[in-house]
Design a protein around this motif. Structure first.
Motif, PDB file in Angstrom:
ATOM      1  N   ILE A  78      39.776  40.561  36.149  1.00  0.00           N
ATOM      2  CA  ILE A  78      39.123  40.183  35.053  1.00  0.00           C
ATOM      3  C   ILE A  78      38.213  38.862  35.369  1.00  0.00           C
ATOM      4  N   GLY A  79      36.963  39.524  35.492  1.00  0.00           N
ATOM      5  CA  GLY A  79      35.994  38.338  35.959  1.00  0.00           C
ATOM      6  C   GLY A  79      34.460  39.100  36.295  1.00  0.00           C
ATOM      7  N   LYS A  80      33.544  38.115  36.648  1.00  0.00           N
ATOM      8  CA  LYS A  80      32.365  38.842  36.835  1.00  0.00           C
ATOM      9  C   LYS A  80      31.891  39.227  38.022  1.00  0.00           C
ATOM     10  N   SER A  81      32.617  38.634  39.142  1.00  0.00           N
ATOM     11  CA  SER A  81      32.362  38.993  40.550  1.00  0.00           C
ATOM     12  C   SER A  81      33.347  40.198  40.904  1.00  0.00           C
ATOM     13  N   VAL A  82      32.774  40.930  41.910  1.00  0.00           N
ATOM     14  CA  VAL A  82      33.595  42.160  42.574  1.00  0.00           C
ATOM     15  C   VAL A  82      34.662  41.519  43.491  1.00  0.00           C
ATOM     16  N   ARG A  83      35.616  41.991  43.457  1.00  0.00           N
ATOM     17  CA  ARG A  83      37.036  41.560  44.252  1.00  0.00           C
ATOM     18  C   ARG A  83      37.735  42.643  44.674  1.00  0.00           C
ATOM     19  N   TYR A  84      38.097  42.355  46.004  1.00  0.00           N
ATOM     20  CA  TYR A  84      38.802  43.385  46.641  1.00  0.00           C
ATOM     21  C   TYR A  84      40.338  43.106  46.734  1.00  0.00           C
ATOM     22  N   GLU A  85      40.955  44.099  46.996  1.00  0.00           N
ATOM     23  CA  GLU A  85      42.777  44.092  47.311  1.00  0.00           C
ATOM     24  C   GLU A  85      42.762  45.068  48.518  1.00  0.00           C
ATOM     25  N   PHE A  86      44.109  44.998  48.967  1.00  0.00           N
ATOM     26  CA  PHE A  86      44.320  46.035  49.880  1.00  0.00           C
ATOM     27  C   PHE A  86      45.884  46.418  49.802  1.00  0.00           C
ATOM     28  N   ASP A  87      45.898  47.510  50.386  1.00  0.00           N
ATOM     29  CA  ASP A  87      47.556  48.052  50.499  1.00  0.00           C
ATOM     30  C   ASP A  87      47.885  47.898  52.062  1.00  0.00           C
ATOM     31  N   GLY A  88      49.214  47.265  52.218  1.00  0.00           N
ATOM     32  CA  GLY A  88      49.494  46.926  53.624  1.00  0.00           C
ATOM     33  C   GLY A  88      50.905  47.035  53.912  1.00  0.00           C
TER      34      GLY A  88
END
Length: 118
Positions: A78-88
């Motif tokens: 939840i926010g204005k910028s694009v964020r990434y996450e990973f599966d690992g």
């Protein structure tokens, strides 16, 4: 760090992404170290996808190492910028665990993301 501190010595073949999780780890904001490391990063996904390993860093020390399977845009942030996450997958026997990264990563950097040979 003390004189006995052991520092990471990456080779040119090591492609590493360092994620400083000190704040979320110290505050116990997430369930475990994997959840601290995998969520909500502002980073270059193109560079992140080139990293062979993701190092979860707490106060300069590698606490966990993950082999990323995929990076994707977060749909839960939840926010204005694009964020990434990973599966690992956690690499429990990684030689990087317990080593300090401050010889390769600026300890005063405000950016929690750092790339080594990526």
């Amino acid at each position: 760090m003390t004189d006995s501190t052991k520092y990471i010595q990456p080779t040119p073949h090591d492609h590493l992404l360092c994620l400083n999780i000190s704040k979320t780890f110290d505050n116990k904001e997430r369930e475990d170290i994997y959840d601290c490391a995998r969520h909500y990063w502002r980073l270059s996904v193109n560079r992140a996808e080139k990293a062979e390993y993701v190092l979860a860093i707490v106060h300069g020390i590698v606490k966990a190492v993950f082999k990323p399977i995929r990076w994707y845009k977060s749909e839960t942030f939840i926010g204005k910028s694009v964020r990434y996450e990973f599966d690992g997958i956690m690499v429990k026997d990684s030689p990087f665990i317990g080593l300090c990264v401050w010889n390769c990563v600026n300890p005063k950097s405000q950016n929690p993301v750092a790339y080594i040979n990526v």
